[in-house]
Design a protein around this motif. Structure first.
Motif, PDB file in Angstrom:
ATOM      1  N   GLY A  93     -11.366 -10.056 -45.268  1.00 24.27           N
ATOM      2  CA  GLY A  93     -10.636 -10.591 -44.126  1.00 24.27           C
ATOM      3  C   GLY A  93      -9.239 -10.034 -44.017  1.00 24.27           C
ATOM      4  O   GLY A  93      -8.784  -9.623 -42.954  1.00 24.27           O
ATOM      5  N   MET A  94      -8.537  -9.991 -45.145  1.00 22.38           N
ATOM      6  CA  MET A  94      -7.163  -9.504 -45.145  1.00 22.38           C
ATOM      7  C   MET A  94      -7.103  -8.004 -44.863  1.00 22.38           C
ATOM      8  O   MET A  94      -6.344  -7.551 -44.005  1.00 22.38           O
ATOM      9  N   LEU A  95      -7.893  -7.216 -45.583  1.00 23.03           N
ATOM     10  CA  LEU A  95      -7.862  -5.770 -45.388  1.00 23.03           C
ATOM     11  C   LEU A  95      -8.348  -5.393 -43.992  1.00 23.03           C
ATOM     12  O   LEU A  95      -7.773  -4.513 -43.341  1.00 23.03           O
ATOM     13  N   GLY A  96      -9.396  -6.059 -43.529  1.00 24.00           N
ATOM     14  CA  GLY A  96      -9.914  -5.773 -42.192  1.00 24.00           C
ATOM     15  C   GLY A  96      -8.910  -6.089 -41.105  1.00 24.00           C
ATOM     16  O   GLY A  96      -8.746  -5.340 -40.137  1.00 24.00           O
ATOM     17  N   PHE A  97      -8.197  -7.208 -41.276  1.00 20.98           N
ATOM     18  CA  PHE A  97      -7.188  -7.589 -40.296  1.00 20.98           C
ATOM     19  C   PHE A  97      -6.093  -6.539 -40.215  1.00 20.98           C
ATOM     20  O   PHE A  97      -5.706  -6.101 -39.132  1.00 20.98           O
ATOM     21  N   PHE A  98      -5.575  -6.118 -41.373  1.00 16.35           N
ATOM     22  CA  PHE A  98      -4.479  -5.159 -41.355  1.00 16.35           C
ATOM     23  C   PHE A  98      -4.936  -3.756 -40.985  1.00 16.35           C
ATOM     24  O   PHE A  98      -4.131  -2.948 -40.516  1.00 16.35           O
ATOM     25  N   ALA A  99      -6.222  -3.454 -41.168  1.00 14.15           N
ATOM     26  CA  ALA A  99      -6.748  -2.182 -40.664  1.00 14.15           C
ATOM     27  C   ALA A  99      -6.760  -2.200 -39.131  1.00 14.15           C
ATOM     28  O   ALA A  99      -6.474  -1.193 -38.480  1.00 14.15           O
ATOM     29  N   GLU A 100      -7.068  -3.350 -38.576  1.00 16.41           N
ATOM     30  CA  GLU A 100      -7.114  -3.494 -37.121  1.00 16.41           C
ATOM     31  C   GLU A 100      -5.729  -3.645 -36.508  1.00 16.41           C
ATOM     32  O   GLU A 100      -5.480  -3.184 -35.393  1.00 16.41           O
ATOM     33  N   TYR A 101      -4.817  -4.297 -37.227  1.00 18.41           N
ATOM     34  CA  TYR A 101      -3.467  -4.555 -36.718  1.00 18.41           C
ATOM     35  C   TYR A 101      -2.413  -4.045 -37.708  1.00 18.41           C
ATOM     36  O   TYR A 101      -1.641  -4.841 -38.253  1.00 18.41           O
ATOM     37  N   PRO A 102      -2.349  -2.741 -37.951  1.00 20.44           N
ATOM     38  CA  PRO A 102      -1.400  -2.236 -38.947  1.00 20.44           C
ATOM     39  C   PRO A 102       0.061  -2.524 -38.584  1.00 20.44           C
ATOM     40  O   PRO A 102       0.878  -2.775 -39.468  1.00 20.44           O
ATOM     41  N   ALA A 103       0.387  -2.510 -37.300  1.00 24.51           N
ATOM     42  CA  ALA A 103       1.770  -2.786 -36.894  1.00 24.51           C
ATOM     43  C   ALA A 103       2.160  -4.218 -37.235  1.00 24.51           C
ATOM     44  O   ALA A 103       3.326  -4.492 -37.556  1.00 24.51           O
ATOM     45  N   PHE A 104       1.202  -5.140 -37.193  1.00 28.61           N
ATOM     46  CA  PHE A 104       1.524  -6.523 -37.555  1.00 28.61           C
ATOM     47  C   PHE A 104       1.843  -6.615 -39.044  1.00 28.61           C
ATOM     48  O   PHE A 104       2.736  -7.344 -39.448  1.00 28.61           O
ATOM     49  N   GLY A 105       1.118  -5.861 -39.849  1.00 26.86           N
ATOM     50  CA  GLY A 105       1.414  -5.828 -41.280  1.00 26.86           C
ATOM     51  C   GLY A 105       2.815  -5.317 -41.536  1.00 26.86           C
ATOM     52  O   GLY A 105       3.550  -5.860 -42.361  1.00 26.86           O
ATOM     53  N   GLN A 106       3.214  -4.269 -40.803  1.00 26.43           N
ATOM     54  CA  GLN A 106       4.565  -3.735 -40.950  1.00 26.43           C
ATOM     55  C   GLN A 106       5.601  -4.765 -40.530  1.00 26.43           C
ATOM     56  O   GLN A 106       6.631  -4.938 -41.191  1.00 26.43           O
ATOM     57  N   LEU A 107       5.333  -5.447 -39.430  1.00 27.64           N
ATOM     58  CA  LEU A 107       6.252  -6.485 -38.953  1.00 27.64           C
ATOM     59  C   LEU A 107       6.368  -7.608 -39.986  1.00 27.64           C
ATOM     60  O   LEU A 107       7.465  -8.062 -40.312  1.00 27.64           O
ATOM     61  N   LEU A 108       5.233  -8.028 -40.495  1.00 28.79           N
ATOM     62  CA  LEU A 108       5.213  -9.122 -41.456  1.00 28.79           C
ATOM     63  C   LEU A 108       6.019  -8.772 -42.705  1.00 28.79           C
ATOM     64  O   LEU A 108       6.851  -9.551 -43.159  1.00 28.79           O
ATOM     65  N   VAL A 109       5.788  -7.580 -43.235  1.00 27.81           N
ATOM     66  CA  VAL A 109       6.505  -7.173 -44.443  1.00 27.81           C
ATOM     67  C   VAL A 109       7.998  -7.017 -44.156  1.00 27.81           C
ATOM     68  O   VAL A 109       8.834  -7.497 -44.911  1.00 27.81           O
ATOM     69  N   SER A 110       8.336  -6.372 -43.037  1.00 25.17           N
ATOM     70  CA  SER A 110       9.753  -6.122 -42.761  1.00 25.17           C
ATOM     71  C   SER A 110      10.518  -7.415 -42.521  1.00 25.17           C
ATOM     72  O   SER A 110      11.677  -7.541 -42.916  1.00 25.17           O
ATOM     73  N   GLU A 111       9.887  -8.396 -41.899  1.00 25.39           N
ATOM     74  CA  GLU A 111      10.586  -9.645 -41.588  1.00 25.39           C
ATOM     75  C   GLU A 111      10.434 -10.706 -42.677  1.00 25.39           C
ATOM     76  O   GLU A 111      11.317 -11.525 -42.864  1.00 25.39           O
ATOM     77  N   LEU A 112       9.322 -10.672 -43.399  1.00 27.75           N
ATOM     78  CA  LEU A 112       9.059 -11.717 -44.386  1.00 27.75           C
ATOM     79  C   LEU A 112      10.078 -11.700 -45.517  1.00 27.75           C
ATOM     80  O   LEU A 112      10.528 -12.744 -45.977  1.00 27.75           O
TER      81      LEU A 112
END
Length: 197
Positions: A93-112
């Protein structure tokens, strides 16, 4: 108000989310303007303000929307009766989500982990939502004696969340040639290493 308006509003909000995600993922939230988001979405600037009070409100809603999507994928693991299958489902679930939405992963890491972050309060709540789902699966491992002695469920949950997030980003940015199956197996091998000796 017609019956189609809520549907059109949802479509417009999704266009704005998608546009904001692309731009914010590239440059960070602070570096993006409402004009740019509107242009990227193909709508008038007023449309942004009609749907959201400000750029900050849009980013806040975007973060909530993305985490809701991620949480829905992770909750699939709760339906698995066997702990190994549940953990595999969580990783998928986690890997599939970030494969589909890589920009969200970047946003999450940069802001978190930005200190102090403008969306820190929102992200703290959202992080807690995700980590609580991961914690449920870690508790299942602990209940079956599959966590090493002395490893606390809370620490293991935060560690797995952070590991999956960083691995997903590393995969997307530095190793895009790797397949999802390959990355998944690497993560699951790491998780299996948590078993007590």
């Amino acid at each position: 108000m017609t019956g189609t308006r809520p549907g059109r509003t949802a479509v417009t909000k999704q266009k704005l989310f998608d546009a904001a995600l692309r731009l914010v993922g590239e440059r960070g939230a602070a570096g993006v303007t409402v004009d740019e988001i509107a242009a990227e979405a193909g709508v008038a600037k007023g449309t942004v303000y009609y749907n959201f009070a400000s750029k900050d409100a849009l980013v806040d809603a975007l973060l909530r929307h993305g985490v809701d999507l991620l949480a829905a994928r992770l909750r699939v693991a709760e339906e698995e009766s066997e702990t190994s299958s549940a953990m595999a489902s969580l990783v998928d679930g986690m890997l599939g989500f970030f494969a589909e939405y890589p920009a969200f992963g970047q946003l999450l890491v940069s802001e978190l982990w930005r200190t102090p972050g403008q969306w820190h309060d929102t992200l703290s709540l959202l992080r807690d939502d995700i980590v609580s789902i991961v914690r449920g699966q870690m508790q299942r491992l602990a209940d079956t004696g599959r966590l090493p002695e002395g490893v606390q469920v809370g620490t293991a949950s935060a560690a797995l969340f952070g590991t999956l997030l960083v691995i997903a980003l590393d995969w997307q940015v530095f190793q895009p040639e790797r397949s999802l199956a390959d990355v998944r197996e690497s993560v699951l091998s790491l998780v299996r290493g948590l078993r007590p000796s």
